[in-house]
Design an enzyme around this catalytic site. Structure first.
Site, mmCIF file in Angstrom:
data_model
loop_
_atom_site.group_PDB
_atom_site.id
_atom_site.type_symbol
_atom_site.label_atom_id
_atom_site.label_comp_id
_atom_site.label_asym_id
_atom_site.label_seq_id
_atom_site.Cartn_x
_atom_site.Cartn_y
_atom_site.Cartn_z
ATOM 1 N N ASP A 38 54.294 28.767 19.960
ATOM 2 C CA ASP A 38 54.483 29.852 20.911
ATOM 3 C C ASP A 38 55.642 29.487 21.834
ATOM 4 O O ASP A 38 55.937 28.303 22.048
ATOM 5 C CB ASP A 38 53.211 30.070 21.746
ATOM 6 N N ASN A 91 52.870 35.943 13.361
ATOM 7 C CA ASN A 91 52.153 36.843 14.260
ATOM 8 C C ASN A 91 52.914 37.193 15.535
ATOM 9 O O ASN A 91 52.688 38.251 16.122
ATOM 10 C CB ASN A 91 50.810 36.195 14.626
ATOM 11 N N TYR A 157 60.074 49.190 17.826
ATOM 12 C CA TYR A 157 58.809 48.617 17.351
ATOM 13 C C TYR A 157 58.404 49.253 16.023
ATOM 14 O O TYR A 157 57.987 48.552 15.094
ATOM 15 C CB TYR A 157 57.732 48.838 18.407
ATOM 16 N N LYS A 161 58.019 46.994 12.632
ATOM 17 C CA LYS A 161 56.736 46.872 11.941
ATOM 18 C C LYS A 161 56.752 47.543 10.565
ATOM 19 O O LYS A 161 56.059 47.095 9.645
ATOM 20 C CB LYS A 161 55.618 47.427 12.819
ATOM 21 N N ILE A 190 44.578 46.872 20.505
ATOM 22 C CA ILE A 190 43.794 45.651 20.670
ATOM 23 C C ILE A 190 43.660 45.280 22.145
ATOM 24 O O ILE A 190 44.601 45.426 22.931
ATOM 25 C CB ILE A 190 44.457 44.482 19.906
ATOM 26 N N THR A 192 44.151 42.957 24.446
ATOM 27 C CA THR A 192 44.909 41.732 24.663
ATOM 28 C C THR A 192 45.386 41.691 26.116
ATOM 29 O O THR A 192 45.293 42.692 26.831
ATOM 30 C CB THR A 192 46.141 41.676 23.739
#
Length: 252
Positions: A38, A91, A157, A161, A190, A192
Site C-alpha cells: 500500500d 486491488n 473510473y 474499470k 461497499i 469502506t
C-alpha cells in the site's frame, strides 16, 4: 478453518484498508503468506501485524502502483522474501467524482494510472515471475459495477474499470498456456472508509440501488476474492464475478 492456501504467497495491493485489508485477513485465514502492499506504509504494517497474529507470515511494502518500476520492485520483494509468488490481488484504486467537462487531463490520468495501468503492471511483472519460477499462479483484479454501466461524474473510473474487465479476459487467454489463471471481482457499493466521507442521504441513495437496500460489507467481497485463489475456483478463468447485491442484474 481449512488451510486451502497453505504454502501460497500472495501479494495484495491496497492492503491497508477496506476490501484490501479484509482480503488479507481472509487469505491468511486460508493459510496464505502475504505481502501487504500500500502507499500507506503504516497502514500496511498494521495489517501485516494482524495477519501474522493469524499464524502466517506477512510483510508490508510501500508502493505507488501507478509506477511500473515500483510494482516490479514489489514483485521482486515478494520473491526474494518468500522464495516464490503464487498469486496477486490487484486491488489498489482511487476515484474522484467529477464531470467530464470539469475533468482536466491530470485528473483523468490519475485514476487511469492507479486503477488501470497498475493492473497491467501487476499482471506483467507478476506473470513474468511466475513463469520464471514455474508457478501455476492466480491473479484476481478489482473491477467494479461501473466497469459495466456508466455513472455520472465517473468518466475516468468507468474507463479504468471497463479496461480491468477486458484485461482480465485477455490476461486469462494469454497466460493459460502457463497454467496461470486470471479472474476479477466487481463490487457494488461497499462500506469502506471512503464511504464514510458521504452524508447519510448520499449513503442511503447508494444503498437503495442494492436489492437489500444495504451497503455491502468489505468482508463479503474479501470472501469471494479468497475463494477465487483456491483450487475450488479453478474453472473460473477470465470471468468477472459481480459482488453487487443484484445491482447489475436489476439495474436496467
Amino acid at each position: 478453518m481449512e488451510q486451502e492456501l497453505k504454502g501460497q504467497v500472495i501479494i495484495v495491493t491496497g492492503g491497508a484498508s477496506g476490501i484490501g485489508r479484509e482480503a488479507c485477513l481472509a487469505l491468511a485465514g486460508k493459510g496464505a503468506d502475504l505481502v501487504v502492499a500500500d502507499f500507506n506504509e503504516e497502514g500496511a504494517k498494521a495489517v501485516a501485524e494482524e495477519v501474522r497474529a493469524l499464524g502466517v507470515k506477512a510483510e508490508a511494502f510501500k508502493v505507488d502502483v501507478s509506477k511500473a518500476e515500483q510494482v516490479e520492485a514489489l514483485v521482486d520483494f515478494a520473491v526474494t522474501t518468500f522464495g516464490t509468488l503464487s498469486g496477486m490481488f490487484n486491488n489498489a484504486g482511487v476515484s474522484k467524482v467529477q464531470s467530464l467537462l470539469e475533468m482536466e487531463p491530470a485528473s483523468y490520468l490519475k485514476v487511469i494510472e492507479v486503477d488501470q495501468h497498475s493492473v497491467y503492471y501487476g499482471l506483467h511483472y507478476g506473470a513474468r515471475a511466475m513463469v520464471k519460477l514455474g508457478v501455476k499462479g492466480v491473479f484476481v483484479n478489482t473491477a467494479s459495477i461501473y466497469g459495466s454501466v456508466a455513472a455520472r461524474g465517473s468518466f475516468n473510473y468507468n474507463a479504468a474499470k471497463s479496461a480491468v474487465i477486458a484485461m482480465t479476459r485477455s490476461g486469462a487467454l494469454e497466460l493459460a498456456e502457463f497454467g496461470i489463471r486470471v479472474a476479477a471481482v466487481a463490487p457494488g457499493f461497499i462500506e469502506t472508509p471512503m464511504m464514510g466521507q458521504l452524508d447519510e442521504t448520499a449513503r442511503a441513495a447508494l444503498a437503495s440501488q442494492h436489492v437489500t437496500h444495504r451497503l455491502i460489507q468489505p468482508e463479503k467481497v474479501a470472501s469471494v476474492v479468497a475463494f477465487l485463489f483456491t483450487d475450488a475456483a479453478s474453472a473460473i478463468n477470465g470471468s468477472t464475478v459481480a459482488v453487487d447485491d443484484g445491482f447489475l442484474a436489476f439495474k436496467v
